[in-house]
Design a protein around this motif. Structure first.
Motif, short mmCIF file in Angstrom:
data_model
loop_
_atom_site.label_atom_id
_atom_site.label_comp_id
_atom_site.label_asym_id
_atom_site.label_seq_id
_atom_site.Cartn_x
_atom_site.Cartn_y
_atom_site.Cartn_z
N LEU A 136 0.82 -1.21 0.00
CA LEU A 136 0.00 0.00 0.00
C LEU A 136 0.86 1.26 0.00
CD1 LEU A 136 -2.78 -1.01 2.57
CD2 LEU A 136 -2.88 -1.10 0.07
N LEU A 137 2.01 1.18 0.64
CA LEU A 137 2.89 2.34 0.75
C LEU A 137 3.91 2.41 -0.39
CD1 LEU A 137 3.70 2.14 4.58
CD2 LEU A 137 2.05 3.65 3.47
N SER A 138 3.91 1.45 -1.28
CA SER A 138 4.98 1.35 -2.28
C SER A 138 5.15 2.59 -3.16
CB SER A 138 4.78 0.10 -3.15
OG SER A 138 3.49 0.08 -3.74
N PRO A 139 4.09 3.29 -3.59
CA PRO A 139 4.36 4.51 -4.38
C PRO A 139 5.18 5.54 -3.62
CG PRO A 139 2.06 3.84 -4.61
CD PRO A 139 2.64 3.00 -3.52
N MET A 140 4.85 5.75 -2.35
CA MET A 140 5.61 6.71 -1.54
C MET A 140 7.02 6.21 -1.28
SD MET A 140 2.61 7.83 1.14
CE MET A 140 1.60 6.37 0.96
N VAL A 159 -4.96 4.99 2.55
CA VAL A 159 -4.76 4.62 1.15
C VAL A 159 -6.16 4.44 0.56
CG1 VAL A 159 -3.65 3.04 -0.46
CG2 VAL A 159 -2.60 3.48 1.76
N ASP A 160 -6.76 5.56 0.17
CA ASP A 160 -8.11 5.53 -0.39
C ASP A 160 -8.10 6.26 -1.73
OD1 ASP A 160 -7.81 8.12 0.42
OD2 ASP A 160 -9.38 8.09 1.95
N VAL A 210 -2.04 -0.07 -7.27
CA VAL A 210 -2.60 -0.06 -5.92
C VAL A 210 -4.08 0.30 -5.96
CG1 VAL A 210 -2.52 1.08 -3.67
CG2 VAL A 210 -0.40 0.43 -4.81
N ALA A 211 -4.46 1.26 -6.80
CA ALA A 211 -5.85 1.68 -6.90
C ALA A 211 -6.76 0.56 -7.33
CB ALA A 211 -5.98 2.86 -7.85
N LYS A 212 -6.25 -0.33 -8.17
CA LYS A 212 -7.06 -1.46 -8.63
C LYS A 212 -7.14 -2.58 -7.59
CE LYS A 212 -6.22 -0.73 -13.58
NZ LYS A 212 -5.64 -1.31 -14.82
N SER A 213 -6.26 -2.52 -6.59
CA SER A 213 -6.17 -3.62 -5.63
C SER A 213 -6.92 -3.35 -4.33
CB SER A 213 -4.70 -3.92 -5.31
OG SER A 213 -3.97 -4.18 -6.50
N ILE A 214 -7.11 -2.10 -3.97
CA ILE A 214 -7.73 -1.79 -2.68
C ILE A 214 -9.25 -1.85 -2.80
CG2 ILE A 214 -5.80 -0.34 -1.96
CD1 ILE A 214 -7.54 2.10 -2.63
N PRO A 215 -9.95 -2.08 -1.70
CA PRO A 215 -11.42 -2.03 -1.74
C PRO A 215 -11.92 -0.62 -1.99
CG PRO A 215 -10.64 -2.27 0.52
CD PRO A 215 -9.43 -2.44 -0.36
N ALA A 216 -13.18 -0.50 -2.40
CA ALA A 216 -13.74 0.81 -2.73
C ALA A 216 -13.70 1.77 -1.55
CB ALA A 216 -15.17 0.65 -3.23
N ALA A 276 -2.81 2.18 6.60
CA ALA A 276 -1.48 1.58 6.71
C ALA A 276 -0.76 2.21 7.89
CB ALA A 276 -0.69 1.79 5.42
N VAL A 277 0.26 1.51 8.39
CA VAL A 277 1.13 1.97 9.48
C VAL A 277 0.28 2.37 10.69
CG1 VAL A 277 3.18 3.28 10.06
CG2 VAL A 277 2.62 2.89 7.68
#
Length: 528
Positions: free
Chosen positions: A12-16, A78-79, A60-66, A71-72
């Motif tokens: 979830l944090l990978s882009p940052m 991460v919305d 990530v956007a395609k993987s998270i729930p709506a 995180a942390v």
């Protein structure tokens, strides 16, 4: 009390993490690579890393729930709004780095003939005496002034990382740390203009001092809110405020916290730094600040207002009404009298903050989606406009933003004049540009939220603002030039492509805005 063990959701944090990793790698490049290799390595690393982070955001956007995820230990959201704003910041940053990295600009005379090679364009480094002879003194000076100044690239990526965390923070301490991470590199970058060194350093000092005060207000507000609610998370603050009737200390804390956030977006009365800093900073840095910083700061403001402060709705909304009206009025009226293009665009950005605040005040889903769309549209137009301004130089090769010298500029350089005119018309909100759709979206949302008087004031301010935008267009195309009319620097291929992207987005969002409007509408779901 047993605290839960830390859990870091790396995916979830990978882009940052990618952006911060690129910043650290850039520092190592500065430390260990020979000077001749630093420029190309830094540019490739920065553009490649930010592009990879954007692609990762899509994954990530395609993987998270709506409804989004945390995180942390709940400190980072991460919305959809966070990812939407982070993606916008990354795209703006890629364009800004291309303009900052410009090293192949050439001066073009009135007959469109290349007369002199430049020693660099990104940070006001155009050197009219530069020669094409390898090893000449002029070329060595251009090398020292241009390609040698590569520490700016890790500074940009570090600031971008702070912006990404800032707009996604669910915890006020995390938000404060992100605020400092995004701000400190900006203070440094504002002082890096070479041909206007004293003005640039003055701008950096003013930004630093006022930014330090705003950070102190922010932190003191965090302390008071924690004392009043016993919580630092936005949801914890909301639940505590809803459960207690005495909110006097919390209101003071919210006021101080808001001062820090409104300073970053540039709302009146916290806007005094904007014209001086925008004028003194290197123009590519000004474009980056004007676009990316607003996106991140409005992301944090939206999260605080929509997630933490619903119990105080009746208290914060009238205050934002007053601030929005003042911001639109002061920004518009003051811009009319400006004779420097960068200062005019600075006050114009203040007025746009007032327009965007109408979407925040709407306090509904349409307001959130309209604000997201406005931030995207405004960002591309702003970066493009400042990129054009950075190409306009006087006879000494120094950037010339004096409006009185621009008479006949559009006749001498029609393409530059047309493209700048398109960005100015977008700022004015003329139909078939992104600015019209943006203003329509936030004004409609505000009207739905019961803020019809605010919409009327916004429309009047937009009408007045059209005057000083059209004045520049008339000066460029319908006024005879003089000996003081500046030249236009022809940028390199990547810069031309980046300006074309900004212009294309500005037009497409005005002609076929629905795909991005739909994306913003789907993104308008904050994690509660």
């Amino acid at each position: 009390m047993i605290l839960p063990s830390p859990s870091i959701e790396y995916f979830l944090l990978s882009p940052m993490l990618i952006v911060f990793g690129v910043a650290v790698a850039g520092v190592l490049v500065e430390a260990f690579l020979p000077r001749r290799l630093r420029y190309s390595t830094q540019v490739t690393l920065a553009v490649g890393g930010l592009t990879a982070a954007f692609i990762d955001i899509v994954v990530v956007a395609k993987s998270i729930p709506a409804s989004g995820s945390r995180a942390v230990l709940g400190s980072v959201a991460v919305d959809r709004p966070a990812l939407f704003l982070q993606g916008t910041v990354l795209l703006v940053a890629v364009l800004a780095i291309i303009f900052i990295a410009e090293r192949s600009a050439q001066r073009v005379d009135a007959h469109n003939q290349v007369t002199v090679a430049a020693g660099g364009g990104g940070l006001d480094s155009f050197t009219p005496q530069a020669s094409a002879v390898p090893g000449s003194d002029a070329e060595q000076e251009a090398e020292r002034a241009g390609a040698a100044q590569t520490e700016i690239f890790p500074l940009v990526t570090l600031s971008v990382g702070g912006m990404m965390v800032f707009s996604a923070s669910e915890d006020l301490l995390t938000m404060f740390v992100a605020l400092e991470v995004l701000s400190l590199p900006l203070y440094l970058m504002c002082g890096l203009a070479r041909h206007r060194r004293l003005v640039s350093q003055e701008a950096a000092l003013k930004y630093f001092l006022l930014g330090a005060f705003s950070s102190a207000f922010f932190l003191y507000g965090v302390a008071l809110l924690y004392g009043a609610t016993g919580a630092l998370t936005l949801t914890g603050i909301r639940d505590s405020l809803a459960a207690h009737s005495d909110t006097s200390m919390a209101l003071i804390g919210v006021g101080l916290l808001s001062a820090g956030l409104l300073f970053k977006v540039g709302a009146v009365p916290f806007h005094s730094w904007i014209p001086d800093v925008y004028q003194g900073a290197p123009t590519p840095i000004t474009g980056f600040m004007a676009a990316a910083t607003k996106v991140a700061a409005f992301g944090a403001l939206l999260r605080v207002v929509y997630v933490a402060l619903p119990p105080l709705h009746d208290q914060w909304r009238p205050v934002l009404w007053a601030i929005s009206i003042l911001t639109m009025a002061v920004g518009t009226i003051t811009a009319v009298n400006q004779t420097n293009v960068k200062r005019m665009l600075a006050y114009s950005s203040v007025a746009h903050v007032g327009f965007i605040l109408t979407g925040v005040i709407a306090d509904n889903a349409a307001g959130l989606s309209g604000t997201l769309f406005y931030l995207v549209a405004y960002s591309f137009s702003t970066v493009g406009a400042f990129a054009i301004v950075s190409l306009i130089r006087n006879a000494d090769g120094v950037e010339d933003a004096d409006l009185s010298h621009w008479a006949g500029l559009g006749q001498r350089s029609p393409i530059v004049g047309v493209m700048l005119s398109m960005f100015l018309l977008a700022f004015a909100g003329i139909p078939l540009t992104s600015g019209f759709v943006s203003k329509f979206a936030v004004f409609r949302a505000a009207a739905q939220g019961g803020a019809v008087p605010l919409v009327i004031i916004g429309v009047i301010s937009s009408g007045v603002a059209a005057y000083f935008y059209v004045r520049v267009i008339v000066l460029m195309f319908f006024t005879e030039g003089s000996d003081n009319t500046p030249h236009v620097v022809a940028p390199g291929l990547l810069s031309k492509a980046a300006i074309a992207v900004c212009a294309l987005v500005t037009m497409l969002l005005g002609i076929i805005p629905q795909p991005v409007l739909d994306l913003a509408e789907r993104a308008a779901l904050l994690l509660h």
